[in-house]
Motif scaffolding. Structure first.
Motif, PDB file in Angstrom:
ATOM      1  N   TYR A  69       0.849  -1.196   0.000  1.00  0.00           N
ATOM      2  CA  TYR A  69       0.000   0.000   0.000  1.00  0.00           C
ATOM      3  C   TYR A  69       0.879   1.238   0.000  1.00  0.00           C
ATOM      4  O   TYR A  69       2.019   1.211   0.419  1.00  0.00           O
ATOM      5  N   ARG A  70       0.338   2.324  -0.447  1.00  0.00           N
ATOM      6  CA  ARG A  70       1.125   3.563  -0.542  1.00  0.00           C
ATOM      7  C   ARG A  70       1.102   4.312   0.798  1.00  0.00           C
ATOM      8  O   ARG A  70       0.461   5.347   0.935  1.00  0.00           O
ATOM      9  N   LEU A  71       1.825   3.753   1.762  1.00  0.00           N
ATOM     10  CA  LEU A  71       1.879   4.326   3.098  1.00  0.00           C
ATOM     11  C   LEU A  71       3.289   4.822   3.397  1.00  0.00           C
ATOM     12  O   LEU A  71       4.270   4.229   2.976  1.00  0.00           O
ATOM     13  N   MET A  72       3.347   5.896   4.147  1.00  0.00           N
ATOM     14  CA  MET A  72       4.635   6.441   4.570  1.00  0.00           C
ATOM     15  C   MET A  72       5.143   5.612   5.754  1.00  0.00           C
ATOM     16  O   MET A  72       4.348   4.974   6.459  1.00  0.00           O
ATOM     17  N   MET A  76       2.959   3.510   8.769  1.00  0.00           N
ATOM     18  CA  MET A  76       3.062   2.084   9.080  1.00  0.00           C
ATOM     19  C   MET A  76       3.431   1.885  10.547  1.00  0.00           C
ATOM     20  O   MET A  76       2.921   0.974  11.202  1.00  0.00           O
ATOM     21  N   LEU A  77       4.298   2.751  11.076  1.00  0.00           N
ATOM     22  CA  LEU A  77       4.658   2.678  12.488  1.00  0.00           C
ATOM     23  C   LEU A  77       3.427   2.899  13.361  1.00  0.00           C
ATOM     24  O   LEU A  77       3.211   2.186  14.341  1.00  0.00           O
ATOM     25  N   GLN A  78       2.594   3.868  13.000  1.00  0.00           N
ATOM     26  CA  GLN A  78       1.372   4.120  13.755  1.00  0.00           C
ATOM     27  C   GLN A  78       0.452   2.909  13.715  1.00  0.00           C
ATOM     28  O   GLN A  78      -0.206   2.589  14.702  1.00  0.00           O
ATOM     29  N   THR A  85      -8.714  -1.269  13.747  1.00  0.00           N
ATOM     30  CA  THR A  85      -9.782  -2.252  13.884  1.00  0.00           C
ATOM     31  C   THR A  85     -11.003  -1.893  13.051  1.00  0.00           C
ATOM     32  O   THR A  85     -11.964  -2.644  13.032  1.00  0.00           O
ATOM     33  N   SER A  86     -10.972  -0.740  12.387  1.00  0.00           N
ATOM     34  CA  SER A  86     -12.087  -0.324  11.539  1.00  0.00           C
ATOM     35  C   SER A  86     -11.551   0.581  10.428  1.00  0.00           C
ATOM     36  O   SER A  86     -10.421   1.068  10.504  1.00  0.00           O
ATOM     37  N   ALA A  87     -12.394   0.819   9.425  1.00  0.00           N
ATOM     38  CA  ALA A  87     -11.991   1.694   8.318  1.00  0.00           C
ATOM     39  C   ALA A  87     -11.718   3.109   8.826  1.00  0.00           C
ATOM     40  O   ALA A  87     -10.761   3.757   8.402  1.00  0.00           O
ATOM     41  N   LEU A  93      -5.257   6.998  11.145  1.00  0.00           N
ATOM     42  CA  LEU A  93      -3.822   6.749  11.281  1.00  0.00           C
ATOM     43  C   LEU A  93      -3.028   7.200  10.060  1.00  0.00           C
ATOM     44  O   LEU A  93      -1.810   7.296  10.114  1.00  0.00           O
ATOM     45  N   ILE A  94      -3.732   7.477   8.975  1.00  0.00           N
ATOM     46  CA  ILE A  94      -3.070   7.856   7.727  1.00  0.00           C
ATOM     47  C   ILE A  94      -3.223   9.356   7.519  1.00  0.00           C
ATOM     48  O   ILE A  94      -4.306   9.910   7.681  1.00  0.00           O
TER      49      ILE A  94
END
Length: 132
Positions: A69-72, A76-78, A85-87, A93-94
């Motif tokens: 996925y396009r995550l920083m 990912m650390l967060q 646990t939900s959308a 977190l993003i």
């Protein structure tokens, strides 16, 4: 804010907990009553957080799967420190991406969280048993 040292690394709550447990285990605490208090309070918090049931292997596997996925890195650390646990939880977190995650991607990330950190067969998220 100014960067004082350009060489740094992200650490997970699990790594912090292990370091604090090492500090707590040392006998050299002369004149460090405040350190003992901070160590105790931080350990109390971390031992009640999701990192208590995580392992290095589960975190490594989770991060490898999240790489699709396009995550920083900080996002990912967060997700490791506070597994979504939900959308809505995932979106919180993003950071605001120019291209937000789709509903399918959100659901896939939640499934990855269940796979790596929780029993996947349960209706509610149940922590895995910690291994060493």
């Amino acid at each position: 804010m100014e960067t004082v040292n350009a060489t740094y690394a992200y650490v997970t709550n699990l790594e912090v907990m292990h370091l604090l447990q090492q500090i707590k285990g040392t006998k050299k605490k002369f004149g460090m009553r405040n350190l003992a208090t901070v160590t105790y309070e931080a350990l109390q918090f971390l031992e009640e957080s999701p990192c208590k049931t995580q392992t290095r292997e589960s975190i490594h596997g989770y991060l490898c799967d999240l790489a699709a996925y396009r995550l920083m890195p900080h996002e990912m650390l967060q997700m490791v420190n506070d597994p979504p646990t939900s959308a809505l939880h995932t979106q919180l977190l993003i950071d605001d991406n120019k291209i937000p995650l789709t509903d399918e991607e959100n659901e896939a990330i939640i499934e990855l969280t269940r796979k790596h950190f929780y029993n996947s067969g349960a209706d509610q998220l149940q922590p895995n048993q910690a291994q060493g």
